[in-house]
Design an enzyme around this catalytic site. Structure first.
Site, PDB file in Angstrom:
ATOM      1  N   ASP A 281       0.825  -1.201   0.000  1.00  0.00           N
ATOM      2  CA  ASP A 281       0.000   0.000   0.000  1.00  0.00           C
ATOM      3  C   ASP A 281       0.865   1.260   0.000  1.00  0.00           C
ATOM      4  OD1 ASP A 281      -2.665   1.352   0.493  1.00  0.00           O
ATOM      5  OD2 ASP A 281      -1.574   2.008   2.274  1.00  0.00           O
ATOM      6  N   GLU A 316       1.338  -0.012  -4.948  1.00  0.00           N
ATOM      7  CA  GLU A 316       0.565   1.204  -5.157  1.00  0.00           C
ATOM      8  C   GLU A 316       1.562   2.347  -4.997  1.00  0.00           C
ATOM      9  OE1 GLU A 316      -3.186   3.811  -3.439  1.00  0.00           O
ATOM     10  OE2 GLU A 316      -2.029   2.555  -2.085  1.00  0.00           O
TER      11      GLU A 316
END
Length: 622
Positions: A281, A316
């Site tokens: 993330d 990401e």
């Protein structure tokens, strides 16, 4: 020895002796041995630590070099519960394997060797074959948890999905949470069934030929239940600041053990739970001035530790850092791919009236942004982002298209809306059908968000469960987040935003599994199932090996483009798209055989919301 190997070896000096019975390189967390259980804690900020085992009197732990404390308890066993006492404070193990009473309760010893795996022959699947399905373990099914996911695996298999990507499952506060407020990153959520239930789910997926990916969060800890600052101040550094305060210490004094904590965590999920891939993330929020930085070191250490398995690593990364991508398919980095926000944003502005925030960067040249993103991966490759006020991205034209994960919905893009509205609230059905065809039939890796395949309009709003002042701060912060939007200028409008802490907000996101059986639900399912079948038959065989050149695109008016990709064996793939409610000019030549067309068209004109895909083999004329 690579730079990352050298760094890791340096960081290892002064560490406790590794138990050779354990896989991987774990220093953090308890170790089950024939003589009991060895407990360890890195606590460089304090002089003394005691073990509180099963409610007994505290046992002093031996101080080791570099801030480590250690004790072996002969009477401890799997199932034993324990805390560490520091002064008059009892804290859970930061590397706890299980928290059956939640984040404030005792940690529990887990013997991972006790589970009898059924997937001995499983070694993973090639990345280019992946069709990814993102889901939230708490809302995918009313039952909740890993067993609830397992109940619908046949639905996913019938759809054509071969990769289940689960939002974070590390222990978080409260009764419900998206998962990004994790504080005990090795402990599997007890709400979802704990470690054994996760293993059963992985086994069930592998039995169906399906991969399991897990979302992990290494850029911050949640705001409640984290005690690292009490006994390991070096875990954070004032050298850098983030939206969550002092940064996690990846490059200041004591960073070696901090880096090891996260590297071990990644290996822990992959080794102990047979997870097939990790999605990291928001790595753009990592603050690290060392070389190699933690992003590179994470990827390199995982690759070195698991050479005999097909493990997939996904980022990401708002920075569009092309140099870390393309592993195994001709790219330079240790990561297979990145979530391609450019794909989503370029599509979204073309099929809806989105024009706020980051969408502004795509509104000026929608067809050009769309065409470049499809052909080369990133729409922004060093150009200035008006939204960010700085340059963004690196050149991505030499990366294979499999370096990019394409999506038209995901948890962020749905949940970032004030009401958690899905795409059908913003675009008409014919536009969404066109967008989904582009996503699935491009050579990028497609990803669906749970319920998308039956056209659900159920919201996926932001939800969490905190108490006291923190709860009020989150409520107020959520309202203020949207205060600059025109539709939320007044307090009354903001009051209509769902309370992120309310049970009703959480329950509104739980999927209704009667909807796939409805008429509209079945029609959408047929649409997605047919597209995925076409991808498997025609696209997947041609993207197994990267071509030496990137794709090219040609504009066909303000909202239309024709894109060509060179693929394996000299084959070429062409996609023609008109993401507009107005007709557009048609390209003068279409390649080879058309495998998909959203609708009939005139020879010289593309109808609104039109997508067509054609393939020419290596011997066909271009």
């Amino acid at each position: 020895m690579t730079n990352a190997d050298h760094r890791f070896a340096q960081h290892n000096q002064g560490q406790p002796q590794q138990d050779q019975r354990r896989p991987g390189h774990y220093r953090f967390g308890p170790v089950v041995t024939p003589g009991g259980v060895c407990f360890r804690l890195w606590a460089p900020s304090v002089d003394a630590v005691s073990l509180v085992l099963d409610g007994q009197a505290p046992r002093p732990m031996t101080r080791r070099p570099k801030g480590w404390f250690e004790v072996t308890a002969a009477d401890a066993r799997p199932g034993s519960r324990y805390r560490f006492r520091i002064g008059d404070l009892d804290v859970p193990d930061p590397a706890s394997r299980y928290q059956p009473e939640g984040i404030q309760g005792p940690s529990e010893v887990v013997d991972h060797d006790a589970y009898r795996w059924q997937d001995a022959a499983w070694r993973g699947k090639p990345w280019h074959e992946s069709v990814v399905y993102e889901l939230h373990a708490g809302t995918f099914d009313a039952q909740g948890g890993f067993d609830g996911i397992a109940a619908h695996l046949d639905h996913l298999a019938d759809l054509g999905v071969d990769t289940v990507q689960i939002m974070p499952v590390a222990e978080t506060p409260g009764r419900w949470n998206w998962g990004y407020d994790g504080v005990l990153l090795y402990a599997v959520e007890e709400r979802y069934g704990g470690p054994e239930a996760l293993k059963r789910l992985v086994d069930a997926c592998h039995a169906r030929g399906m991969q399991v990916f897990l979302d992990v969060v290494y850029n911050h800890f949640g705001p409640e239940g984290n005690y690292l600052h009490v006994y390991a101040e070096r875990f954070f550094t004032e050298k850098h600041h983030t939206p969550w305060g002092a940064a996690i210490n990846f490059d200041d004094k004591g960073a070696g053990n901090v880096r090891r904590f996260f590297i071990e965590n990644a290996l822990y999920w992959l080794e102990q739970f047979h997870i097939d891939g990790l999605r990291f993330d928001a790595v753009h929020a990592f603050k690290d001035d060392t070389r190699p930085d933690i992003v590179i070191e994470l990827g390199e250490r995982i690759r070195a530790a698991l050479p005999d398995r097909q493990v997939h690593l996904i980022l990401e990364n708002e920075q569009n850092r092309a140099t870390v991508l393309g592993y195994g398919y001709g790219g330079p980095g240790p990561y297979d791919a990145q979530w391609n926000d450019d794909f989503h944003h370029a599509i979204r502005v073309s099929i809806s009236d989105a024009d706020h925030g980051y969408y502004r960067d795509y509104r000026d040249k929608p067809a050009e942004r769309l065409g470049r993103m499809l052909a080369e991966g990133f729409a922004y490759q060093g150009e200035t982002s008006a939204n960010l006020g700085r340059s963004r991205g690196q050149s991505s034209g030499l990366l294979p298209p499999t370096s990019f994960v394409a999506f038209i919905q995901n948890h962020d893009q749905v949940g970032n809306h004030a009401f958690g509205w899905r795409l059908p609230k913003f675009a008409e059905a014919s536009a969404i059908r066109a967008a989904s065809a582009i996503m699935i039939l491009s050579p990028q890796i497609p990803m669906l968000f749970m319920g998308e395949e039956w056209g659900t309009e159920q919201p996926f709003p932001f939800f969490c469960d905190f108490s006291g002042d923190l709860a009020e701060a989150i409520r107020e912060g959520r309202a203020q987040e949207f205060a600059h939007f025109p539709e939320f200028q007044d307090a009354a409008a903001r009051a209509r935003i769902p309370d992120p802490l309310a049970e009703a907000t959480f329950k509104s996101a739980v999927l209704d599994w009667t909807m796939p059986e409805s008429g509209p639900g079945k029609a959408w399912l047929d649409h997605y199932r047919n597209l995925i079948a076409l991808r498997r038959q025609y696209i997947v065989p041609l993207i197994a090996k990267p071509a030496p050149d990137s794709g090219t695109f040609r504009l066909l008016g303000g909202h239309a483009a024709a894109v060509r990709w060179p693929l394996a064996g000299g084959a070429k793939l062409q996609m023609v798209v008109n993401l507009s409610d107005q007709p557009a000019e048609a390209p003068p030549v279409m390649l080879g055989n058309t495998i998909y067309a959203s609708q009939d068209r005139a020879e010289t004109e593309l109808p609104p919301w039109y997508v067509a895909v054609a393939i020419a083999d290596g011997g066909s004329a271009a």
